[in-house]
Design a protein around this motif. Sequence first.
Motif, PDB file in Angstrom:
ATOM      1  N   THR A  69     -17.276  10.792 -15.976  1.00 48.18           N
ATOM      2  CA  THR A  69     -16.056  11.376 -15.431  1.00 48.18           C
ATOM      3  C   THR A  69     -14.846  10.816 -16.164  1.00 48.18           C
ATOM      4  O   THR A  69     -14.756   9.614 -16.395  1.00 48.18           O
ATOM      5  CB  THR A  69     -15.943  11.074 -13.919  1.00 48.18           C
ATOM      6  OG1 THR A  69     -17.118  11.557 -13.282  1.00 48.18           O
ATOM      7  CG2 THR A  69     -14.726  11.729 -13.307  1.00 48.18           C
ATOM      8  N   SER A  70     -13.926  11.697 -16.499  1.00 46.73           N
ATOM      9  CA  SER A  70     -12.676  11.302 -17.144  1.00 46.73           C
ATOM     10  C   SER A  70     -11.572  11.283 -16.097  1.00 46.73           C
ATOM     11  O   SER A  70     -11.401  12.248 -15.352  1.00 46.73           O
ATOM     12  CB  SER A  70     -12.336  12.309 -18.241  1.00 46.73           C
ATOM     13  OG  SER A  70     -11.031  12.076 -18.734  1.00 46.73           O
ATOM     14  N   LEU A  71     -10.823  10.182 -16.038  1.00 49.08           N
ATOM     15  CA  LEU A  71      -9.692  10.057 -15.125  1.00 49.08           C
ATOM     16  C   LEU A  71      -8.495   9.535 -15.896  1.00 49.08           C
ATOM     17  O   LEU A  71      -8.582   8.511 -16.570  1.00 49.08           O
ATOM     18  CB  LEU A  71     -10.017   9.095 -13.975  1.00 49.08           C
ATOM     19  CG  LEU A  71      -8.849   8.745 -13.044  1.00 49.08           C
ATOM     20  CD1 LEU A  71      -8.379   9.972 -12.271  1.00 49.08           C
ATOM     21  CD2 LEU A  71      -9.253   7.624 -12.099  1.00 49.08           C
ATOM     22  N   VAL A  72      -7.376  10.247 -15.798  1.00 47.31           N
ATOM     23  CA  VAL A  72      -6.102   9.824 -16.375  1.00 47.31           C
ATOM     24  C   VAL A  72      -5.112   9.732 -15.227  1.00 47.31           C
ATOM     25  O   VAL A  72      -4.987  10.678 -14.440  1.00 47.31           O
ATOM     26  CB  VAL A  72      -5.590  10.846 -17.423  1.00 47.31           C
ATOM     27  CG1 VAL A  72      -4.224  10.458 -17.931  1.00 47.31           C
ATOM     28  CG2 VAL A  72      -6.586  10.986 -18.555  1.00 47.31           C
ATOM     29  N   VAL A  73      -4.420   8.593 -15.107  1.00 44.74           N
ATOM     30  CA  VAL A  73      -3.434   8.401 -14.031  1.00 44.74           C
ATOM     31  C   VAL A  73      -2.135   7.905 -14.640  1.00 44.74           C
ATOM     32  O   VAL A  73      -2.129   6.993 -15.464  1.00 44.74           O
ATOM     33  CB  VAL A  73      -3.920   7.375 -12.986  1.00 44.74           C
ATOM     34  CG1 VAL A  73      -2.871   7.186 -11.890  1.00 44.74           C
ATOM     35  CG2 VAL A  73      -5.249   7.772 -12.383  1.00 44.74           C
ATOM     36  N   LYS A  74      -1.052   8.516 -14.209  1.00 47.15           N
ATOM     37  CA  LYS A  74       0.284   8.057 -14.590  1.00 47.15           C
ATOM     38  C   LYS A  74       1.060   7.859 -13.293  1.00 47.15           C
ATOM     39  O   LYS A  74       0.981   8.692 -12.393  1.00 47.15           O
ATOM     40  CB  LYS A  74       0.987   9.085 -15.471  1.00 47.15           C
ATOM     41  CG  LYS A  74       2.349   8.612 -15.925  1.00 47.15           C
ATOM     42  CD  LYS A  74       2.965   9.538 -16.932  1.00 47.15           C
ATOM     43  CE  LYS A  74       4.317   8.960 -17.333  1.00 47.15           C
ATOM     44  NZ  LYS A  74       4.940   9.702 -18.405  1.00 47.15           N
ATOM     45  N   ALA A  75       1.810   6.772 -13.194  1.00 42.29           N
ATOM     46  CA  ALA A  75       2.549   6.477 -11.968  1.00 42.29           C
ATOM     47  C   ALA A  75       4.015   6.206 -12.264  1.00 42.29           C
ATOM     48  O   ALA A  75       4.354   5.555 -13.247  1.00 42.29           O
ATOM     49  CB  ALA A  75       1.941   5.270 -11.258  1.00 42.29           C
ATOM     50  N   ASP A  76       4.871   6.732 -11.400  1.00 48.65           N
ATOM     51  CA  ASP A  76       6.304   6.448 -11.412  1.00 48.65           C
ATOM     52  C   ASP A  76       6.566   5.700 -10.112  1.00 48.65           C
ATOM     53  O   ASP A  76       6.717   6.302  -9.055  1.00 48.65           O
ATOM     54  CB  ASP A  76       7.092   7.759 -11.475  1.00 48.65           C
ATOM     55  CG  ASP A  76       8.598   7.542 -11.461  1.00 48.65           C
ATOM     56  OD1 ASP A  76       9.054   6.372 -11.422  1.00 48.65           O
ATOM     57  OD2 ASP A  76       9.326   8.553 -11.475  1.00 48.65           O
ATOM     58  N   ILE A  77       6.559   4.376 -10.181  1.00 49.65           N
ATOM     59  CA  ILE A  77       6.688   3.537  -8.991  1.00 49.65           C
ATOM     60  C   ILE A  77       8.172   3.320  -8.745  1.00 49.65           C
ATOM     61  O   ILE A  77       8.891   2.818  -9.614  1.00 49.65           O
ATOM     62  CB  ILE A  77       5.918   2.218  -9.179  1.00 49.65           C
ATOM     63  CG1 ILE A  77       4.444   2.559  -9.439  1.00 49.65           C
ATOM     64  CG2 ILE A  77       6.091   1.306  -7.981  1.00 49.65           C
ATOM     65  CD1 ILE A  77       3.623   1.444  -9.994  1.00 49.65           C
ATOM     66  N   ARG A  78       8.620   3.747  -7.548  1.00 46.65           N
ATOM     67  CA  ARG A  78      10.049   3.819  -7.260  1.00 46.65           C
ATOM     68  C   ARG A  78      10.385   3.022  -5.998  1.00 46.65           C
ATOM     69  O   ARG A  78      10.583   3.607  -4.931  1.00 46.65           O
ATOM     70  CB  ARG A  78      10.448   5.275  -7.087  1.00 46.65           C
ATOM     71  CG  ARG A  78      10.041   6.140  -8.292  1.00 46.65           C
ATOM     72  CD  ARG A  78      10.277   7.603  -8.020  1.00 46.65           C
ATOM     73  NE  ARG A  78      11.688   7.884  -7.922  1.00 46.65           N
ATOM     74  CZ  ARG A  78      12.429   8.371  -8.914  1.00 46.65           C
ATOM     75  NH1 ARG A  78      11.892   8.647 -10.064  1.00 46.65           N
ATOM     76  NH2 ARG A  78      13.706   8.592  -8.742  1.00 46.65           N
ATOM     77  N   PRO A  79      10.478   1.688  -6.092  1.00 45.38           N
ATOM     78  CA  PRO A  79      10.787   0.882  -4.910  1.00 45.38           C
ATOM     79  C   PRO A  79      12.089   1.333  -4.254  1.00 45.38           C
ATOM     80  O   PRO A  79      13.094   1.549  -4.925  1.00 45.38           O
ATOM     81  CB  PRO A  79      10.924  -0.542  -5.446  1.00 45.38           C
ATOM     82  CG  PRO A  79      10.172  -0.532  -6.741  1.00 45.38           C
ATOM     83  CD  PRO A  79      10.329   0.864  -7.289  1.00 45.38           C
ATOM     84  N   GLY A  80      12.042   1.529  -2.961  1.00 44.05           N
ATOM     85  CA  GLY A  80      13.232   1.903  -2.206  1.00 44.05           C
ATOM     86  C   GLY A  80      13.609   3.364  -2.264  1.00 44.05           C
ATOM     87  O   GLY A  80      14.558   3.779  -1.602  1.00 44.05           O
ATOM     88  N   ALA A  81      12.887   4.157  -3.027  1.00 46.67           N
ATOM     89  CA  ALA A  81      13.209   5.586  -3.125  1.00 46.67           C
ATOM     90  C   ALA A  81      12.819   6.297  -1.839  1.00 46.67           C
ATOM     91  O   ALA A  81      11.832   5.947  -1.192  1.00 46.67           O
ATOM     92  CB  ALA A  81      12.491   6.223  -4.308  1.00 46.67           C
TER      93      ALA A  81
END
Length: 107
Positions: A69-81
Amino acid sequence: MALFAFSVAPMTGSESVSAAVAEAVRIVRESGLPNRTTSMFTEIEGEWDEVMPVIKAATDAVAAGGHRTSLVVKADIRPGAAPGQIDSKISRVEEKLATGDEPHARQ
């Protein structure tokens, strides 16, 4: 608060992976978290600890076929948003495009 974009698919010799991807998307939608699916990624918004189990469950469903299985993850972590960034982030860009407000002059 964070935005995650992920793509999960079985690594098989078949041309279509739509059935496996549909199962992953079903799991995301049933989570109740804000989400959208495009031709390349599924986006999901929420707290880290509530989103990651959904991505894992979606990945496990795709992997249930017994293939790699292929998994690609991208995250935009936005504390307090505030919640709702999945839509408001796009709205801000569209507003800039509509008003012609460009940060860099064209040459």
